[in-house]
Design a protein around this motif. Structure first.
Motif, PDB file in Angstrom:
ATOM      1  N   TYR A 161       1.016  -1.237   0.027  1.00  0.00           N
ATOM      2  CA  TYR A 161      -0.084   0.081   0.013  1.00  0.00           C
ATOM      3  C   TYR A 161       1.066   1.286   0.044  1.00  0.00           C
ATOM      4  CZ  TYR A 161      -4.446   2.540   0.924  1.00  0.00           C
ATOM      5  OH  TYR A 161      -5.372   3.517   0.784  1.00  0.00           O
ATOM      6  N   MET A 214       3.353   0.934   3.071  1.00  0.00           N
ATOM      7  CA  MET A 214       2.933   0.171   4.185  1.00  0.00           C
ATOM      8  C   MET A 214       3.095  -1.417   4.068  1.00  0.00           C
ATOM      9  SD  MET A 214      -0.532   1.506   5.649  1.00  0.00           S
ATOM     10  CE  MET A 214      -1.171   2.837   6.227  1.00  0.00           C
ATOM     11  N   ASN A 215       3.444  -2.025   4.978  1.00  0.00           N
ATOM     12  CA  ASN A 215       3.785  -3.534   4.938  1.00  0.00           C
ATOM     13  C   ASN A 215       2.273  -4.120   5.090  1.00  0.00           C
ATOM     14  OD1 ASN A 215       4.149  -6.281   6.015  1.00  0.00           O
ATOM     15  ND2 ASN A 215       6.440  -5.835   5.729  1.00  0.00           N
ATOM     16  N   ASN A 216       2.046  -5.348   4.579  1.00  0.00           N
ATOM     17  CA  ASN A 216       0.704  -5.862   4.814  1.00  0.00           C
ATOM     18  C   ASN A 216       0.689  -6.345   6.429  1.00  0.00           C
ATOM     19  OD1 ASN A 216       2.388  -8.069   4.642  1.00  0.00           O
ATOM     20  ND2 ASN A 216       1.104  -8.724   2.807  1.00  0.00           N
ATOM     21  N   GLY A 246       0.158  -3.122  10.774  1.00  0.00           N
ATOM     22  CA  GLY A 246      -1.010  -2.137  11.294  1.00  0.00           C
ATOM     23  C   GLY A 246      -1.075  -1.144   9.960  1.00  0.00           C
ATOM     24  N   ASN A 247      -0.952   0.161  10.800  1.00  0.00           N
ATOM     25  CA  ASN A 247      -0.794   1.269   9.541  1.00  0.00           C
ATOM     26  C   ASN A 247       0.465   1.737   9.842  1.00  0.00           C
ATOM     27  OD1 ASN A 247      -1.084   2.767  11.840  1.00  0.00           O
ATOM     28  ND2 ASN A 247      -2.917   3.866  11.044  1.00  0.00           N
ATOM     29  N   MET A 248       1.464   1.359  10.120  1.00  0.00           N
ATOM     30  CA  MET A 248       3.035   1.947  10.168  1.00  0.00           C
ATOM     31  C   MET A 248       3.430   2.289   8.679  1.00  0.00           C
ATOM     32  SD  MET A 248       6.555   0.222  11.147  1.00  0.00           S
ATOM     33  CE  MET A 248       7.136  -0.289   9.512  1.00  0.00           C
ATOM     34  N   LEU A 249       3.567   3.618   8.691  1.00  0.00           N
ATOM     35  CA  LEU A 249       4.163   4.200   7.383  1.00  0.00           C
ATOM     36  C   LEU A 249       5.681   4.234   7.714  1.00  0.00           C
ATOM     37  CD1 LEU A 249       1.668   7.198   7.426  1.00  0.00           C
ATOM     38  CD2 LEU A 249       1.768   5.391   5.855  1.00  0.00           C
ATOM     39  N   PHE A 307       8.542   6.324   5.383  1.00  0.00           N
ATOM     40  CA  PHE A 307       8.618   7.259   4.566  1.00  0.00           C
ATOM     41  C   PHE A 307       9.968   7.480   3.608  1.00  0.00           C
ATOM     42  CE2 PHE A 307       4.925  10.228   5.405  1.00  0.00           C
ATOM     43  CZ  PHE A 307       4.577   9.540   6.682  1.00  0.00           C
TER      44      PHE A 307
END
Lengths: 113, 114
Positions: free
Chosen positions: A32, A93-95, A98-101, A103
Protein backbone atom coordinates in the motif's frame (compact mmCIF):
# COMPACT_ATOMS: atom_id res chain seq x y z
CA UNK A 1 19.35 0.78 4.88
CA UNK A 2 16.77 2.99 3.26
CA UNK A 3 13.74 1.00 2.18
CA UNK A 4 12.10 3.97 0.49
CA UNK A 5 14.10 6.47 -1.55
CA UNK A 6 13.23 9.73 -3.19
CA UNK A 7 16.34 10.46 -5.21
CA UNK A 8 15.50 14.04 -6.14
CA UNK A 9 15.76 16.34 -3.13
CA UNK A 10 14.20 19.18 -5.11
CA UNK A 11 12.24 19.91 -8.27
CA UNK A 12 11.39 23.21 -9.91
CA UNK A 13 8.47 23.46 -12.37
CA UNK A 14 6.71 26.28 -14.19
CA UNK A 15 3.10 26.97 -13.29
CA UNK A 16 0.71 25.07 -15.58
CA UNK A 17 3.23 22.37 -16.47
CA UNK A 18 3.40 18.82 -15.17
CA UNK A 19 5.27 17.93 -11.97
CA UNK A 20 6.55 14.37 -11.69
CA UNK A 21 7.84 13.15 -8.34
CA UNK A 22 9.47 9.75 -8.09
CA UNK A 23 9.93 7.16 -5.37
CA UNK A 24 11.68 3.78 -5.28
CA UNK A 25 11.25 1.03 -2.70
CA UNK A 26 13.14 -2.16 -2.01
CA UNK A 27 10.77 -4.53 -0.19
CA UNK A 28 8.24 -6.48 -2.28
CA UNK A 29 6.15 -7.00 0.89
CA UNK A 30 4.99 -3.39 0.69
CA UNK A 31 1.47 -3.42 -0.68
CA UNK A 32 0.00 0.00 0.00
CA UNK A 33 1.52 3.26 -1.16
CA UNK A 34 0.75 6.86 -0.30
CA UNK A 35 1.83 10.42 -1.00
CA UNK A 36 1.81 13.15 1.61
CA UNK A 37 2.42 16.88 1.21
CA UNK A 38 4.01 19.01 3.91
CA UNK A 39 4.04 22.77 4.28
CA UNK A 40 6.40 24.44 6.79
CA UNK A 41 5.11 24.46 10.38
CA UNK A 42 2.38 21.97 9.52
CA UNK A 43 2.10 18.20 9.73
CA UNK A 44 2.05 16.06 6.57
CA UNK A 45 -1.28 16.04 4.73
CA UNK A 46 -2.52 12.94 2.92
CA UNK A 47 -2.81 13.39 -0.86
CA UNK A 48 -3.48 10.11 -2.61
CA UNK A 49 -2.90 6.39 -2.20
CA UNK A 50 -2.78 3.22 -4.26
CA UNK A 51 -2.88 -0.45 -3.38
CA UNK A 52 -0.66 -3.01 -5.02
CA UNK A 53 -3.56 -4.50 -7.00
CA UNK A 54 -3.74 -1.33 -9.09
CA UNK A 55 -1.24 0.46 -11.28
CA UNK A 56 -2.90 3.88 -11.41
CA UNK A 57 -5.11 6.02 -9.22
CA UNK A 58 -6.38 9.47 -10.07
CA UNK A 59 -7.84 12.25 -7.93
CA UNK A 60 -8.33 15.56 -9.68
CA UNK A 61 -4.97 17.02 -10.63
CA UNK A 62 -3.10 14.22 -8.85
CA UNK A 63 -2.32 10.80 -10.32
CA UNK A 64 -0.22 8.10 -8.72
CA UNK A 65 1.38 5.38 -10.83
CA UNK A 66 2.73 2.12 -9.45
CA UNK A 67 5.20 -0.12 -11.28
CA UNK A 68 5.53 -3.20 -9.07
CA UNK A 69 8.12 -4.96 -11.21
CA UNK A 70 10.39 -1.92 -11.00
CA UNK A 71 9.38 -1.18 -7.37
CA UNK A 72 8.73 2.38 -8.46
CA UNK A 73 6.04 4.88 -7.57
CA UNK A 74 5.41 8.28 -9.11
CA UNK A 75 3.10 11.22 -8.48
CA UNK A 76 1.99 13.41 -11.37
CA UNK A 77 0.50 16.85 -10.74
CA UNK A 78 -1.20 18.44 -13.74
CA UNK A 79 -1.43 21.38 -14.05
CA UNK A 80 1.00 22.48 -11.35
CA UNK A 81 0.02 25.54 -9.31
CA UNK A 82 2.13 27.80 -7.06
CA UNK A 83 0.13 26.54 -4.05
CA UNK A 84 1.52 23.06 -4.75
CA UNK A 85 4.95 24.25 -3.60
CA UNK A 86 5.74 22.04 -0.61
CA UNK A 87 7.76 18.98 0.41
CA UNK A 88 6.27 15.74 -0.91
CA UNK A 89 6.83 12.43 0.83
CA UNK A 90 6.06 9.01 -0.51
CA UNK A 91 5.18 6.42 2.12
CA UNK A 92 4.61 2.69 2.07
CA UNK A 93 2.88 0.11 4.23
CA UNK A 94 3.69 -3.52 4.90
CA UNK A 95 0.71 -5.85 4.99
CA UNK A 96 1.72 -7.18 8.42
CA UNK A 97 2.43 -3.97 10.26
CA UNK A 98 -0.83 -2.26 11.25
CA UNK A 99 -0.78 1.12 9.62
CA UNK A 100 2.86 1.89 10.18
CA UNK A 101 4.16 4.23 7.47
CA UNK A 102 7.71 4.06 6.14
CA UNK A 103 8.56 7.39 4.51
CA UNK A 104 11.01 8.45 1.87
CA UNK A 105 13.27 11.42 2.45
CA UNK A 106 11.05 13.88 0.62
CA UNK A 107 11.26 16.05 -2.50
CA UNK A 108 10.85 19.81 -2.31
CA UNK A 109 8.65 21.00 -5.17
CA UNK A 110 8.79 24.64 -6.23
CA UNK A 111 6.18 25.81 -8.73
CA UNK A 112 7.14 29.13 -10.28
CA UNK A 113 4.42 31.54 -11.39
CA UNK B 1 -13.97 19.76 13.58
CA UNK B 2 -10.66 20.16 15.40
CA UNK B 3 -7.71 18.40 13.88
CA UNK B 4 -4.96 16.54 15.71
CA UNK B 5 -3.48 18.78 18.37
CA UNK B 6 -0.06 18.48 19.98
CA UNK B 7 1.55 20.21 22.92
CA UNK B 8 3.84 21.89 23.45
CA UNK B 9 4.73 23.35 20.04
CA UNK B 10 8.34 23.93 20.98
CA UNK B 11 10.53 22.58 23.75
CA UNK B 12 14.16 23.04 24.76
CA UNK B 13 15.81 20.50 27.04
CA UNK B 14 19.35 19.60 28.05
CA UNK B 15 21.07 16.26 27.69
CA UNK B 16 20.03 13.68 30.28
CA UNK B 17 16.66 15.26 30.97
CA UNK B 18 13.27 13.67 30.41
CA UNK B 19 10.47 14.98 28.17
CA UNK B 20 6.75 14.27 27.77
CA UNK B 21 4.94 15.17 24.56
CA UNK B 22 1.15 15.13 24.27
CA UNK B 23 -1.30 14.43 21.48
CA UNK B 24 -5.07 14.70 21.19
CA UNK B 25 -6.54 12.81 18.24
CA UNK B 26 -9.43 13.86 16.07
CA UNK B 27 -12.73 13.13 17.78
CA UNK B 28 -13.82 9.56 17.02
CA UNK B 29 -10.31 8.37 16.17
CA UNK B 30 -9.11 5.46 18.27
CA UNK B 31 -5.61 5.00 16.91
CA UNK B 32 -2.61 7.24 17.52
CA UNK B 33 0.86 6.91 16.03
CA UNK B 34 4.07 8.77 16.80
CA UNK B 35 6.80 9.69 14.31
CA UNK B 36 10.18 11.39 14.63
CA UNK B 37 11.33 13.68 11.82
CA UNK B 38 14.96 14.69 11.88
CA UNK B 39 15.85 17.72 9.77
CA UNK B 40 16.21 16.84 6.11
CA UNK B 41 14.70 13.37 6.46
CA UNK B 42 11.28 11.80 6.26
CA UNK B 43 9.30 10.95 9.38
CA UNK B 44 10.30 7.71 11.11
CA UNK B 45 7.75 5.52 12.88
CA UNK B 46 8.09 5.22 16.67
CA UNK B 47 4.83 3.73 18.05
CA UNK B 48 1.23 2.95 17.18
CA UNK B 49 -1.52 2.59 19.77
CA UNK B 50 -5.08 1.42 19.27
CA UNK B 51 -7.64 1.21 22.05
CA UNK B 52 -4.88 1.77 24.61
CA UNK B 53 -2.85 -1.21 23.38
CA UNK B 54 0.49 -0.97 21.63
CA UNK B 55 0.06 -2.21 18.09
CA UNK B 56 3.46 -1.47 16.67
CA UNK B 57 6.90 -0.26 17.69
CA UNK B 58 9.65 1.11 15.46
CA UNK B 59 13.39 0.76 15.81
CA UNK B 60 13.89 3.11 18.74
CA UNK B 61 15.69 2.49 22.06
CA UNK B 62 13.85 1.73 25.29
CA UNK B 63 14.34 5.36 26.35
CA UNK B 64 11.27 6.00 24.20
CA UNK B 65 7.92 4.96 25.62
CA UNK B 66 4.31 5.92 25.04
CA UNK B 67 0.83 5.29 26.29
CA UNK B 68 -2.74 5.94 25.25
CA UNK B 69 -5.44 7.04 27.64
CA UNK B 70 -9.15 6.05 27.81
CA UNK B 71 -10.06 9.27 25.95
CA UNK B 72 -7.62 8.14 23.17
CA UNK B 73 -5.16 10.95 23.80
CA UNK B 74 -1.55 9.88 23.99
CA UNK B 75 1.80 10.75 25.55
CA UNK B 76 5.28 10.10 24.23
CA UNK B 77 8.02 9.99 26.84
CA UNK B 78 11.72 10.17 26.17
CA UNK B 79 14.22 9.58 29.00
CA UNK B 80 17.91 10.43 29.21
CA UNK B 81 17.76 12.81 26.27
CA UNK B 82 20.61 12.83 23.76
CA UNK B 83 21.57 15.55 21.31
CA UNK B 84 20.38 13.23 18.51
CA UNK B 85 16.85 13.29 19.90
CA UNK B 86 16.47 16.83 18.57
CA UNK B 87 13.72 16.54 15.99
CA UNK B 88 10.13 17.29 15.09
CA UNK B 89 7.83 14.77 16.80
CA UNK B 90 4.64 14.14 14.88
CA UNK B 91 1.46 12.53 16.09
CA UNK B 92 -1.06 11.02 13.67
CA UNK B 93 -4.55 9.74 14.36
CA UNK B 94 -6.87 7.46 12.42
CA UNK B 95 -10.27 5.90 13.10
CA UNK B 96 -9.30 2.26 13.35
CA UNK B 97 -5.57 2.11 12.72
CA UNK B 98 -5.95 -0.16 9.72
CA UNK B 99 -4.09 0.03 6.45
CA UNK B 100 -6.51 1.98 4.25
CA UNK B 101 -7.51 4.21 7.15
CA UNK B 102 -6.22 7.72 6.42
CA UNK B 103 -3.81 9.05 9.02
CA UNK B 104 -4.12 12.73 9.92
CA UNK B 105 -1.04 14.42 11.32
CA UNK B 106 -0.76 17.14 13.90
CA UNK B 107 1.61 20.11 13.47
CA UNK B 108 4.27 18.47 15.61
CA UNK B 109 6.38 19.34 18.64
CA UNK B 110 9.82 20.73 17.88
CA UNK B 111 12.25 19.35 20.49
CA UNK B 112 15.72 20.84 20.82
CA UNK B 113 18.23 19.09 23.07
CA UNK B 114 21.24 21.19 24.12
Amino acid sequence: DQQVKQNSPSLSVQEGRISILNCDYTNSMFDYFLWYKKYPAEGPTFLISISSIKDKNEDGRFTVFLNKSAKHLSLHIVPSQPGDSAVYFCAVMNNNAGNMLTFGGGTRLMVKP
Amino acid sequence: DAGVTQSPTHLIKTRGQHVTLRCSPISGHKSVSWYQQVLGQGPQFIFQYYEKEERGRGNFPDRFSARQFPNYSSELNVNALLLGDSALYLCASSRLGTKADTQYFGPGTRLTVL
